[in-house]
Design an enzyme around this catalytic site. Structure first.
Site, short mmCIF file in Angstrom:
data_model
loop_
_atom_site.label_atom_id
_atom_site.label_comp_id
_atom_site.label_asym_id
_atom_site.label_seq_id
_atom_site.Cartn_x
_atom_site.Cartn_y
_atom_site.Cartn_z
CE1 TYR A 1 -10.94 2.27 -2.02
CE2 TYR A 1 -11.95 0.10 -2.04
CZ TYR A 1 -11.09 1.02 -1.47
OH TYR A 1 -10.36 0.68 -0.36
CD1 TRP B 1 -14.45 1.68 2.34
CD2 TRP B 1 -12.54 2.81 2.07
NE1 TRP B 1 -13.82 1.71 3.55
CE2 TRP B 1 -12.64 2.39 3.41
CE3 TRP B 1 -11.40 3.53 1.66
CZ2 TRP B 1 -11.65 2.67 4.35
CZ3 TRP B 1 -10.43 3.80 2.60
CH2 TRP B 1 -10.56 3.39 3.92
CB CYS C 1 -11.96 -2.65 5.34
SG CYS C 1 -13.16 -1.36 5.08
CG HIS D 1 -6.41 -6.71 2.21
ND1 HIS D 1 -6.24 -5.84 3.26
CD2 HIS D 1 -6.39 -5.97 1.09
CE1 HIS D 1 -6.11 -4.61 2.79
NE2 HIS D 1 -6.19 -4.67 1.48
CG HIS E 1 -2.00 -1.07 1.08
ND1 HIS E 1 -1.77 -2.40 1.37
CD2 HIS E 1 -3.28 -1.00 0.69
CE1 HIS E 1 -2.86 -3.09 1.16
NE2 HIS E 1 -3.81 -2.28 0.73
CD GLU F 1 -10.45 -4.03 11.24
OE1 GLU F 1 -11.41 -3.27 11.42
OE2 GLU F 1 -9.82 -4.10 10.17
CD GLU G 1 -6.36 0.48 0.58
OE1 GLU G 1 -6.23 -0.43 -0.26
OE2 GLU G 1 -6.13 0.32 1.79
CD GLU H 1 -8.71 -2.36 -0.96
OE1 GLU H 1 -7.78 -2.56 -0.16
OE2 GLU H 1 -9.87 -2.07 -0.59
CG HIS I 1 -5.00 -5.22 -3.26
ND1 HIS I 1 -4.60 -3.93 -3.55
CD2 HIS I 1 -5.55 -5.18 -2.03
CE1 HIS I 1 -4.88 -3.15 -2.52
NE2 HIS I 1 -5.46 -3.87 -1.58
#
Length: 188
Positions: free
Chosen positions: A103, A157, A66, A68, A24, A86, A112, A114, A31
């Site tokens: 986005y 986002w 959010c 990955h 990043h 989180e 970002e 993604e 990704h």
């Protein structure tokens, strides 16, 4: 080794992996990611403020969590893992809402980029925040979530997702989208 992200071609096929921490920056590769909206039984939605010290998009207010997906991890498993990490809560009834959300956004030189499917999930416990990830949270009714669009600290986002989510009505009425619309790089 640390967490890996799944790199994608423009059609959503996996073309490799890369270390998340090193990926990043100003030329972040395209990704796989996801965004989740956590809802309680009364229809309130959890919004979160990213930790002030995060390298990417610090202090912004956004959806609940959010993350990955790891290489080979299903979207549902990735959501459950990341929300537990989180926010310290277990999710149930994960529903795919926006399978084709893509986005690109930039803040402070960090980009970002993604393919970021959006899901709704239910929780029935009060979150316990990981301070490395989350600064603050608020439970809001849907009108309050929509009002966050006017906040200059709202994530890009989140703003883009709301364009698609608001027409769907209240989060309790959102229905499962076609999982075949997910990028080929991930399973439901």
């Amino acid at each position: 080794m640390g967490e890996k992200i799944v790199l994608l071609d423009e059609a959503g096929h996996a073309i490799g992996t890369a270390p998340k921490a090193e990926s990043h920056h100003k030329t972040t590769p395209f990704h796989l990611a996801f965004s989740s909206y956590l809802v309680d039984a009364s229809g309130r939605v959890l919004v979160s403020q990213r930790a002030h010290h995060k390298a990417s998009f610090p202090s912004v207010w956004t959806n609940s969590a959010c993350g990955h997906p790891a290489p080979g991890e299903s979207l549902r498993d990735a959501v459950a893992r990341r929300v537990k990490s989180e926010l310290g809560v277990t999710v149930s009834d994960i529903t795919l809402i926006l399978p084709e959300f893509v986005y690109r956004a930039e803040m402070n030189g960090v980009v970002e980029h993604e393919w970021c499917p959006v899901v709704r999930a239910f929780v029935d416990a009060e979150p316990v925040l990981d301070p490395d990830e989350v600064e603050d949270i608020q439970w809001r009714d849907w009108e309050g979530v929509k009002a966050l669009r006017e906040d200059p600290q709202a994530s890009p986002w989140f703003l883009d997702q709301m364009v698609h989510l608001v027409p769907l009505g209240e989060p309790l009425t959102w229905t499962q989208a076609d999982e075949r619309l997910l990028p080929p790089a991930i399973t439901w």
